[in-house]
Design a protein around this motif. Structure first.
Motif, PDB file in Angstrom:
ATOM      1  N   ASP A 113      39.576  58.393  58.651  1.00  0.00           N
ATOM      2  CA  ASP A 113      39.546  57.726  57.335  1.00  0.00           C
ATOM      3  C   ASP A 113      39.162  56.252  57.473  1.00  0.00           C
ATOM      4  O   ASP A 113      39.761  55.532  58.270  1.00  0.00           O
ATOM      5  N   LEU A 114      38.139  55.841  56.683  1.00  0.00           N
ATOM      6  CA  LEU A 114      37.639  54.460  56.817  1.00  0.00           C
ATOM      7  C   LEU A 114      38.042  53.562  55.651  1.00  0.00           C
ATOM      8  O   LEU A 114      37.638  52.407  55.575  1.00  0.00           O
ATOM      9  N   HIS A 115      38.818  54.096  54.713  1.00  0.00           N
ATOM     10  CA  HIS A 115      39.228  53.282  53.553  1.00  0.00           C
ATOM     11  C   HIS A 115      40.298  52.279  53.995  1.00  0.00           C
ATOM     12  O   HIS A 115      41.311  52.673  54.569  1.00  0.00           O
ATOM     13  N   ASP A 116      40.069  50.996  53.665  1.00  0.00           N
ATOM     14  CA  ASP A 116      41.079  50.026  54.124  1.00  0.00           C
ATOM     15  C   ASP A 116      41.514  49.015  53.073  1.00  0.00           C
ATOM     16  O   ASP A 116      42.316  48.134  53.353  1.00  0.00           O
ATOM     17  N   ILE A 117      40.998  49.146  51.853  1.00  0.00           N
ATOM     18  CA  ILE A 117      41.324  48.118  50.849  1.00  0.00           C
ATOM     19  C   ILE A 117      42.815  48.175  50.492  1.00  0.00           C
ATOM     20  O   ILE A 117      43.516  47.160  50.521  1.00  0.00           O
ATOM     21  N   LEU A 159      51.409  54.423  57.770  1.00  0.00           N
ATOM     22  CA  LEU A 159      50.168  55.193  57.821  1.00  0.00           C
ATOM     23  C   LEU A 159      49.578  55.286  56.419  1.00  0.00           C
ATOM     24  O   LEU A 159      50.276  55.654  55.474  1.00  0.00           O
ATOM     25  N   SER A 160      48.276  54.979  56.321  1.00  0.00           N
ATOM     26  CA  SER A 160      47.605  55.046  55.030  1.00  0.00           C
ATOM     27  C   SER A 160      46.494  56.094  55.087  1.00  0.00           C
ATOM     28  O   SER A 160      45.816  56.226  56.109  1.00  0.00           O
ATOM     29  N   ALA A 161      46.310  56.852  53.991  1.00  0.00           N
ATOM     30  CA  ALA A 161      45.197  57.812  53.907  1.00  0.00           C
ATOM     31  C   ALA A 161      44.704  57.868  52.469  1.00  0.00           C
ATOM     32  O   ALA A 161      45.500  57.821  51.527  1.00  0.00           O
ATOM     33  N   LEU A 163      41.953  60.128  51.705  1.00  0.00           N
ATOM     34  CA  LEU A 163      41.204  61.370  51.507  1.00  0.00           C
ATOM     35  C   LEU A 163      42.135  62.573  51.661  1.00  0.00           C
ATOM     36  O   LEU A 163      43.014  62.568  52.527  1.00  0.00           O
ATOM     37  N   THR A 164      41.894  63.581  50.839  1.00  0.00           N
ATOM     38  CA  THR A 164      42.703  64.800  50.988  1.00  0.00           C
ATOM     39  C   THR A 164      42.406  65.454  52.337  1.00  0.00           C
ATOM     40  O   THR A 164      43.245  66.172  52.873  1.00  0.00           O
ATOM     41  N   THR A 165      41.222  65.177  52.884  1.00  0.00           N
ATOM     42  CA  THR A 165      40.877  65.772  54.193  1.00  0.00           C
ATOM     43  C   THR A 165      41.536  65.031  55.354  1.00  0.00           C
ATOM     44  O   THR A 165      41.691  65.592  56.426  1.00  0.00           O
TER      45      THR A 165
END
Ligand code: B1M
Length: 222
Positions: A113-117, A159-161, A163-165
Protein backbone atom coordinates in the motif's frame (compact mmCIF):
# COMPACT_ATOMS: atom_id res chain seq x y z
CA UNK A 1 3.56 33.35 31.65
CA UNK A 2 0.26 31.52 31.39
CA UNK A 3 -0.93 34.04 28.80
CA UNK A 4 2.16 33.35 26.67
CA UNK A 5 1.50 29.60 26.90
CA UNK A 6 -2.11 30.20 25.87
CA UNK A 7 -0.90 32.37 22.95
CA UNK A 8 1.45 29.52 21.92
CA UNK A 9 -1.47 27.07 22.04
CA UNK A 10 -3.52 29.43 19.87
CA UNK A 11 -0.68 29.89 17.34
CA UNK A 12 -0.28 26.11 17.08
CA UNK A 13 -4.01 25.53 16.66
CA UNK A 14 -4.29 28.26 14.03
CA UNK A 15 -1.06 27.31 12.22
CA UNK A 16 0.75 30.59 12.89
CA UNK A 17 4.39 29.65 12.36
CA UNK A 18 6.30 32.93 12.86
CA UNK A 19 6.03 36.71 12.62
CA UNK A 20 6.67 36.73 8.85
CA UNK A 21 4.01 34.13 8.09
CA UNK A 22 1.05 35.55 6.18
CA UNK A 23 -1.19 32.70 7.33
CA UNK A 24 -3.63 32.97 8.99
CA UNK A 25 -4.40 36.43 7.56
CA UNK A 26 -6.04 37.74 10.75
CA UNK A 27 -2.79 37.11 12.69
CA UNK A 28 -0.49 38.82 10.16
CA UNK A 29 2.49 40.54 11.82
CA UNK A 30 1.98 38.77 15.16
CA UNK A 31 4.56 36.46 16.69
CA UNK A 32 4.08 32.77 15.97
CA UNK A 33 4.97 29.50 17.66
CA UNK A 34 8.62 29.92 16.63
CA UNK A 35 9.18 33.19 18.54
CA UNK A 36 6.86 32.30 21.43
CA UNK A 37 8.54 28.95 22.14
CA UNK A 38 11.96 30.61 22.05
CA UNK A 39 10.74 33.39 24.37
CA UNK A 40 9.21 30.98 26.92
CA UNK A 41 12.39 28.89 27.07
CA UNK A 42 14.57 32.01 27.35
CA UNK A 43 12.38 33.10 30.29
CA UNK A 44 13.22 29.82 32.03
CA UNK A 45 9.85 28.09 31.63
CA UNK A 46 10.18 24.31 32.01
CA UNK A 47 10.37 22.81 28.49
CA UNK A 48 7.86 20.15 29.59
CA UNK A 49 5.34 22.93 30.32
CA UNK A 50 6.04 24.58 26.96
CA UNK A 51 5.30 21.25 25.27
CA UNK A 52 2.30 20.17 27.36
CA UNK A 53 0.62 23.51 28.11
CA UNK A 54 1.43 25.23 24.82
CA UNK A 55 2.16 23.20 21.71
CA UNK A 56 0.23 20.06 22.70
CA UNK A 57 -2.84 22.01 23.76
CA UNK A 58 -3.01 23.62 20.31
CA UNK A 59 -2.53 20.34 18.43
CA UNK A 60 -5.10 18.66 20.63
CA UNK A 61 -7.67 21.37 19.90
CA UNK A 62 -7.19 21.13 16.12
CA UNK A 63 -7.25 17.31 16.33
CA UNK A 64 -10.61 17.44 18.12
CA UNK A 65 -11.98 19.90 15.54
CA UNK A 66 -10.81 17.59 12.73
CA UNK A 67 -12.61 14.66 14.38
CA UNK A 68 -15.77 16.77 14.62
CA UNK A 69 -15.46 17.90 10.98
CA UNK A 70 -14.95 21.51 12.12
CA UNK A 71 -11.39 21.56 10.67
CA UNK A 72 -9.93 19.92 7.57
CA UNK A 73 -6.69 18.48 6.19
CA UNK A 74 -5.06 21.88 5.38
CA UNK A 75 -5.80 23.10 8.92
CA UNK A 76 -4.08 20.05 10.38
CA UNK A 77 -1.11 20.52 8.06
CA UNK A 78 -0.69 24.17 9.06
CA UNK A 79 -1.00 23.33 12.76
CA UNK A 80 1.68 20.65 12.35
CA UNK A 81 3.99 23.22 10.70
CA UNK A 82 3.50 25.58 13.64
CA UNK A 83 4.08 22.72 16.08
CA UNK A 84 7.30 21.76 14.29
CA UNK A 85 8.56 25.36 14.42
CA UNK A 86 8.26 25.20 18.19
CA UNK A 87 9.70 21.68 18.43
CA UNK A 88 12.95 22.88 16.85
CA UNK A 89 13.60 24.90 20.03
CA UNK A 90 12.64 21.97 22.26
CA UNK A 91 14.84 19.41 20.51
CA UNK A 92 17.99 20.12 22.60
CA UNK A 93 15.95 19.49 25.77
CA UNK A 94 14.70 16.15 24.41
CA UNK A 95 18.26 15.22 23.44
CA UNK A 96 19.55 16.01 26.93
CA UNK A 97 16.64 14.19 28.62
CA UNK A 98 15.41 17.39 30.33
CA UNK A 99 12.13 17.19 28.43
CA UNK A 100 10.41 13.87 27.97
CA UNK A 101 8.04 12.41 25.47
CA UNK A 102 5.15 10.12 26.42
CA UNK A 103 6.46 7.13 24.51
CA UNK A 104 7.46 5.93 21.06
CA UNK A 105 4.93 5.34 18.29
CA UNK A 106 6.13 3.44 15.23
CA UNK A 107 3.82 3.93 12.27
CA UNK A 108 3.74 2.74 8.66
CA UNK A 109 1.42 1.96 5.77
CA UNK A 110 1.20 -1.80 5.29
CA UNK A 111 2.87 -3.93 2.67
CA UNK A 112 1.60 -3.34 -0.87
CA UNK A 113 0.00 0.00 0.00
CA UNK A 114 1.42 3.37 -1.10
CA UNK A 115 -1.21 5.71 0.39
CA UNK A 116 0.39 7.92 3.02
CA UNK A 117 -1.64 11.11 3.39
CA UNK A 118 -3.83 9.81 6.24
CA UNK A 119 -0.90 8.02 7.87
CA UNK A 120 1.11 11.26 7.80
CA UNK A 121 -1.74 13.14 9.49
CA UNK A 122 -1.92 10.52 12.22
CA UNK A 123 1.87 10.80 12.70
CA UNK A 124 1.62 14.60 13.01
CA UNK A 125 -1.20 14.59 15.54
CA UNK A 126 0.42 11.86 17.65
CA UNK A 127 3.71 13.79 17.62
CA UNK A 128 1.74 16.88 18.57
CA UNK A 129 0.34 14.86 21.47
CA UNK A 130 3.83 14.51 22.94
CA UNK A 131 4.96 11.18 21.47
CA UNK A 132 8.17 10.44 19.61
CA UNK A 133 7.07 9.20 16.19
CA UNK A 134 9.10 6.88 14.01
CA UNK A 135 7.56 6.86 10.56
CA UNK A 136 8.58 3.83 8.51
CA UNK A 137 6.80 5.19 5.42
CA UNK A 138 4.75 3.12 2.98
CA UNK A 139 4.85 -0.53 1.88
CA UNK A 140 6.20 -1.60 5.26
CA UNK A 141 6.82 -5.17 6.40
CA UNK A 142 6.37 -6.87 9.77
CA UNK A 143 10.18 -7.30 9.88
CA UNK A 144 10.68 -3.53 9.73
CA UNK A 145 8.34 -3.10 12.70
CA UNK A 146 10.03 -5.90 14.64
CA UNK A 147 13.41 -4.20 14.17
CA UNK A 148 12.02 -0.96 15.64
CA UNK A 149 10.34 -2.85 18.51
CA UNK A 150 13.76 -4.28 19.43
CA UNK A 151 15.28 -0.79 19.40
CA UNK A 152 12.39 0.77 21.35
CA UNK A 153 10.96 -1.70 23.88
CA UNK A 154 7.48 -0.65 24.97
CA UNK A 155 6.76 1.25 21.77
CA UNK A 156 3.27 1.23 20.24
CA UNK A 157 2.85 0.13 16.62
CA UNK A 158 0.43 1.81 14.20
CA UNK A 159 -0.59 0.19 10.91
CA UNK A 160 -2.43 2.09 8.20
CA UNK A 161 -4.17 0.66 5.09
CA UNK A 162 -6.30 2.35 2.43
CA UNK A 163 -7.05 -0.57 0.13
CA UNK A 164 -9.36 -3.51 0.70
CA UNK A 165 -6.64 -5.60 -0.98
CA UNK A 166 -3.91 -4.51 1.46
CA UNK A 167 -5.89 -4.38 4.69
CA UNK A 168 -5.78 -8.19 4.65
CA UNK A 169 -1.96 -7.94 4.95
CA UNK A 170 -2.56 -6.46 8.39
CA UNK A 171 -3.64 -9.82 9.74
CA UNK A 172 -0.29 -11.43 8.91
CA UNK A 173 1.60 -8.41 10.21
CA UNK A 174 -0.32 -8.29 13.49
CA UNK A 175 0.22 -12.00 13.97
CA UNK A 176 4.00 -11.75 13.26
CA UNK A 177 4.33 -8.80 15.66
CA UNK A 178 2.27 -10.44 18.40
CA UNK A 179 4.10 -13.76 18.21
CA UNK A 180 7.52 -12.07 18.44
CA UNK A 181 6.43 -9.41 20.93
CA UNK A 182 3.08 -10.26 22.60
CA UNK A 183 3.02 -7.14 24.79
CA UNK A 184 3.38 -4.67 21.94
CA UNK A 185 0.17 -2.70 21.46
CA UNK A 186 -0.93 -2.62 17.81
CA UNK A 187 -3.26 0.14 16.65
CA UNK A 188 -4.83 -0.06 13.19
CA UNK A 189 -6.60 2.50 11.02
CA UNK A 190 -7.50 3.55 7.49
CA UNK A 191 -10.66 4.22 5.51
CA UNK A 192 -11.76 0.62 4.78
CA UNK A 193 -11.22 -0.62 8.35
CA UNK A 194 -13.78 -1.18 11.08
CA UNK A 195 -13.73 -2.07 14.76
CA UNK A 196 -14.99 -5.52 13.81
CA UNK A 197 -12.06 -6.05 11.42
CA UNK A 198 -9.63 -4.89 14.10
CA UNK A 199 -10.98 -7.51 16.49
CA UNK A 200 -10.96 -10.21 13.81
CA UNK A 201 -7.25 -9.74 13.05
CA UNK A 202 -6.22 -9.57 16.72
CA UNK A 203 -5.11 -5.92 16.80
CA UNK A 204 -5.54 -4.07 20.09
CA UNK A 205 -7.30 -0.91 18.91
CA UNK A 206 -8.94 0.65 15.91
CA UNK A 207 -8.81 4.41 15.35
CA UNK A 208 -10.95 6.12 12.75
CA UNK A 209 -8.99 9.37 12.74
CA UNK A 210 -5.79 10.94 14.14
CA UNK A 211 -7.34 12.23 17.36
CA UNK A 212 -8.88 8.87 18.14
CA UNK A 213 -5.43 7.28 17.57
CA UNK A 214 -3.95 9.74 20.06
CA UNK A 215 -6.75 9.04 22.56
CA UNK A 216 -6.03 5.28 22.42
CA UNK A 217 -2.33 5.96 23.01
CA UNK A 218 -3.11 8.27 25.93
CA UNK A 219 -5.36 5.60 27.48
CA UNK A 220 -2.68 2.94 27.04
CA UNK A 221 0.06 5.06 28.61
CA UNK A 222 -2.06 6.31 31.54
CO1 B1M B 1 -5.80 5.45 -4.24
N1 B1M B 1 -7.42 4.45 -3.86
N2 B1M B 1 -5.14 3.98 -5.35
N3 B1M B 1 -4.32 6.64 -4.65
N4 B1M B 1 -6.79 6.84 -3.45
C1 B1M B 1 -8.39 5.06 -2.93
C2 B1M B 1 -8.10 4.63 -1.50
C3 B1M B 1 -9.78 4.51 -3.48
C4 B1M B 1 -10.89 4.44 -2.41
C5 B1M B 1 -10.22 5.35 -4.71
C6 B1M B 1 -11.50 4.86 -5.31
O1 B1M B 1 -11.53 3.89 -6.03
N5 B1M B 1 -12.60 5.54 -5.01
C7 B1M B 1 -9.35 3.12 -4.03
C8 B1M B 1 -9.43 1.97 -3.05
C9 B1M B 1 -10.59 1.05 -3.33
C10 B1M B 1 -10.59 -0.09 -2.40
O2 B1M B 1 -9.62 -0.64 -2.01
N6 B1M B 1 -11.80 -0.46 -2.04
C11 B1M B 1 -7.94 3.42 -4.50
C12 B1M B 1 -7.22 2.66 -5.46
C13 B1M B 1 -7.99 1.51 -6.10
C14 B1M B 1 -5.89 2.91 -5.82
C15 B1M B 1 -5.02 2.15 -6.84
C16 B1M B 1 -5.15 0.63 -6.79
C17 B1M B 1 -5.40 2.74 -8.21
C18 B1M B 1 -4.71 2.04 -9.38
O3 B1M B 1 -3.52 2.16 -9.54
N7 B1M B 1 -5.51 1.31 -10.12
C19 B1M B 1 -3.59 2.62 -6.48
C20 B1M B 1 -2.94 1.71 -5.43
C21 B1M B 1 -1.49 2.04 -5.23
C22 B1M B 1 -0.95 1.27 -4.01
O4 B1M B 1 -1.15 1.73 -2.91
N8 B1M B 1 -0.32 0.15 -4.24
C23 B1M B 1 -3.88 3.95 -5.87
C24 B1M B 1 -2.98 5.01 -5.89
C25 B1M B 1 -3.22 6.26 -5.37
C26 B1M B 1 -2.27 7.45 -5.52
C27 B1M B 1 -0.79 7.06 -5.47
C28 B1M B 1 -2.56 8.09 -6.86
C29 B1M B 1 -2.77 8.41 -4.40
C30 B1M B 1 -2.02 8.26 -3.06
C31 B1M B 1 -1.03 9.38 -2.80
C32 B1M B 1 -0.49 9.30 -1.41
O5 B1M B 1 -1.10 8.82 -0.47
N9 B1M B 1 0.71 9.82 -1.29
C33 B1M B 1 -4.19 7.91 -4.18
C34 B1M B 1 -5.20 8.65 -3.51
C35 B1M B 1 -4.83 10.09 -3.13
C36 B1M B 1 -6.46 8.12 -3.20
C37 B1M B 1 -7.69 8.84 -2.60
C38 B1M B 1 -8.24 9.74 -3.72
C39 B1M B 1 -7.46 9.69 -1.38
C40 B1M B 1 -6.81 8.97 -0.19
C41 B1M B 1 -6.47 10.00 0.86
O6 B1M B 1 -5.33 10.42 0.95
N10 B1M B 1 -7.49 10.48 1.60
C42 B1M B 1 -8.65 7.63 -2.25
C43 B1M B 1 -10.12 7.93 -2.50
C44 B1M B 1 -10.73 8.71 -1.39
O7 B1M B 1 -10.44 8.49 -0.23
N11 B1M B 1 -11.58 9.64 -1.76
C45 B1M B 1 -8.04 6.50 -2.97
C46 B1M B 1 -7.32 11.57 2.57
C47 B1M B 1 -6.81 11.02 3.91
C48 B1M B 1 -6.67 12.18 4.88
O8 B1M B 1 -7.77 10.11 4.40
O9 B1M B 1 -6.23 8.15 4.05
O10 B1M B 1 -8.65 7.83 4.80
P1 B1M B 1 -7.40 8.62 4.81
O11 B1M B 1 -6.90 8.75 6.32
C49 B1M B 1 -7.77 9.11 7.35
C50 B1M B 1 -8.38 7.93 8.10
O12 B1M B 1 -8.56 6.79 7.29
C51 B1M B 1 -7.47 7.72 9.27
O13 B1M B 1 -7.01 9.03 9.57
C52 B1M B 1 -6.91 9.81 8.38
C53 B1M B 1 -7.36 11.22 8.67
O14 B1M B 1 -8.69 11.24 9.11
N12 B1M B 1 -6.31 6.86 9.20
C54 B1M B 1 -5.81 6.29 10.32
C55 B1M B 1 -5.52 6.51 8.17
N13 B1M B 1 -4.53 5.73 8.58
C56 B1M B 1 -4.67 5.58 9.91
C57 B1M B 1 -3.89 4.88 10.85
C58 B1M B 1 -4.31 4.91 12.18
C59 B1M B 1 -5.44 5.62 12.57
C60 B1M B 1 -6.20 6.31 11.65
O15 B1M B 1 -3.64 4.29 13.16
C61 B1M B 1 -2.46 3.60 12.88
Amino acid sequence: MDSLLEKLALCTERGKVDKDAVYPPDMKGEEGSDELTAKLLADGVDPNRVLKEGLMVGMNRIGEKFSNHEAFVPDLLMAARAMNAGMVHLQPYFDSGEAQRKGVFVIGTVQGDLHDIGKNLVAMVVEGGGWEVIDLGVNTTAEQFLEEIKKHPGCVVGLSALLTTTMVNMEKMVSAIKSASPDTMVLVGGAPLTQEFCEKIGADNYAQDPQSALNHLAAASA
